[in-house]
Design a protein around this motif. Structure first.
Motif, PDB file in Angstrom:
ATOM      1  N   ARG A   1      -7.338   9.796   1.584  1.00 58.69           N
ATOM      2  CA  ARG A   1      -6.106  10.372   2.157  1.00 58.69           C
ATOM      3  C   ARG A   1      -5.202  10.900   1.043  1.00 58.69           C
ATOM      4  O   ARG A   1      -4.620  11.976   1.153  1.00 58.69           O
TER       5      ARG A   1
ATOM      6  N   TYR B   1      -6.565  -0.445  -3.555  1.00 55.61           N
ATOM      7  CA  TYR B   1      -6.640   0.690  -2.636  1.00 55.61           C
ATOM      8  C   TYR B   1      -8.054   0.845  -2.086  1.00 55.61           C
ATOM      9  O   TYR B   1      -9.034   0.825  -2.840  1.00 55.61           O
TER      10      TYR B   1
ATOM     11  N   THR C   1      -7.734   4.999   1.745  1.00 56.45           N
ATOM     12  CA  THR C   1      -6.454   5.325   1.090  1.00 56.45           C
ATOM     13  C   THR C   1      -6.662   6.403   0.032  1.00 56.45           C
ATOM     14  O   THR C   1      -5.894   7.373  -0.056  1.00 56.45           O
TER      15      THR C   1
ATOM     16  N   GLN D   1       0.847  -1.185   0.000  1.00 60.55           N
ATOM     17  CA  GLN D   1       0.000   0.000   0.000  1.00 60.55           C
ATOM     18  C   GLN D   1       0.892   1.248   0.000  1.00 60.55           C
ATOM     19  O   GLN D   1       2.102   1.144   0.185  1.00 60.55           O
TER      20      GLN D   1
END
Ligand code: PLP
Length: 397
Positions: A195, A188, A192, A158
């Motif tokens: 962000r 993802y 994620t 990630q």
């Protein structure tokens, strides 16, 4: 004087291609069935029946201009309209025919986008390693910009947000995401993407220009265990979505895909830039016959279930044998650690068992191997004892 950079690129076949050619030569010696070619991402399931039906109907319709003629550079308007509506239905986006630019697969879509968003050798595009190796070629040799590699988190592939934040600067023009990814199968989450969007918005404000997100989505339909696959464009407006029908419809050789350009204030210039890049690169228009197929079969997929089965057998089998591997959430690749730090030496040794694997170094992640499991399930099953013998050579088991 020839362009030596291009001569060099042309001479240096990618390792994947080299292994693929080696496999072909070896198959002549020992028979195709005895080669375990996990090197190339060539889908092994047939295209859906609807593709064949539509193709036959099109060929029988007998309108050569509609079938084989030039279309407008960005693709036939009805095709673009149909794809835009399909995207909007599925992802709550707001595309129109004027947002879609048809391309010869994701490769063309990506090279067009990289060229459009960069204009100086100092411009940077960020990719997360491990990554599809052609990104670097398209960014550096194609667009003449800098490809900045950031390692993903080794424990789950990630985004390492700390490393990303440190790498974003006034030269950053774009960040590339590929979910599900080749080669790690990383998917993802919504968190994620949220962000990432916040960080890119903040840095775009700080540096006074838009940092685009280039979202490379050829594996969008290949996700496992019911994992949700959020659409990056719905979290971050300045996203250039690059799509391909190569994997979802099993049509890699037909070269068809698109770029979806977002509804941002500079959309008209951005779209014009995309058209300009396509022109400079000499694409003229995406293959006409397969534009029809893309529009007619936009929401179809080949039978992708074999990939789920192969992933299960391979992941369970290899981890039982002692190989260390992050479980992929999508795509059709496994990216385990090699049993010695030198991944090239390891993949060379695997050839002894006719196991054809690609070193992780080719994807910017040494110490790993890529196993492409878009092969017959029986091949995967028969390969496991060979992986066991290979592990024994390293004193494992
Ligand atoms: N992006 C990724 C991550 C890929 O794995 C591939 C092909 O394997 C491509 C882009 C290029 O795909 P296409 O056949 O659509 O050009």
């Amino acid at each position: 004087m020839l362009n030596q950079e291009l001569v060099g690129l042309g001479k240096k076949r990618s390792t994947i291609r080299e292994i693929f050619e080696y496999g072909n030569a070896r198959a002549k010696e020992v028979g195709r069935g005895n080669i375990f070619d996990f090197s190339i991402g060539n889908p092994n399931v047939p295209a859906p029946e609807s593709v064949r039906r539509e193709l036959l109907a099109l060929l029988e319709s007998g309108d050569p201009v509609a079938l084989h003629g030039y279309t407008s550079a960005q693709g036939a308007e009805w095709v673009r309209e149909s794809i835009a509506q399909s995207l909007n239905r599925r992802f709550c986006t707001r595309y129109t025919a004027g947002s879609i630019y048809m391309t010869a697969g994701a490769a063309a879509a990506l090279s067009i986008c990289f060229k459009t968003v960069t204009s100086s050798p100092a411009d940077e595009i960020i990719v997360f390693a491990p990554y599809f190796p052609e990104y670097k070629v398209f960014i550096e040799s194609g667009a003449g910009a800098r490809c900045v590699e950031i390692p993903a988190r080794p424990e789950d592939f990630q985004i390492d947000f700390g490393a990303l934040e440190r790498s974003l600067n006034e030269h950053t023009r774009a960040v590339v995401v590929n979910s599900p990814s080749n080669p790690a199968g990383a998917v993802y989450s919504e968190e994620t993407l949220r962000r990432l969007a916040e960080l890119l918005r903040e840095k775009s404000g700080l540096f006074g220009h838009t940092i685009y997100l280039v979202s490379d989505e050829p594996y969008r339909e290949i996700v496992y265990d019911g994992l949700p696959l959020p659409c990056p464009a719905s979290f971050y407006a300045p996203t250039l979505m690059c799509y391909s029908y190569s994997k979802s419809l099993s049509l890699p050789g037909e070269r068809i895909g698109y770029v979806a350009v977002p509804d941002v204030p500079e959309a008209a210039s951005l779209y014009a830039g995309i058209c300009g890049a396509g022109r400079v690169l000499g694409y003229v228009n995406a293959p006409s016959l397969f534009q029809h197929i893309a529009a007619k079969c936009a929401e179809e997929t080949a039978d992708l279930s074999i990939y789920a089965e192969n992933r299960r057998i391979l992941y369970e089998g290899l981890t039982k044998l002692g190989y260390r591997c992050v479980k992929p959430g999508g795509a059709f690749y496994l990216f385990p650690q090699t049993l010695e730090p030198d991944d090239r030496a390891f993949c060379e040794r695997a050839k002894k068992y006719d196991l054809l694997l690609v070193p992780g170094s080719d994807f910017g992640a040494p110490g790993h191997m890529r196993i492409s499991y878009c092969v017959q399930t029986s091949q995967v099953e028969r390969a496991l004892p060979l992986f066991a013998r290979l592990a024994e050579e390293y004193g494992i088991r």
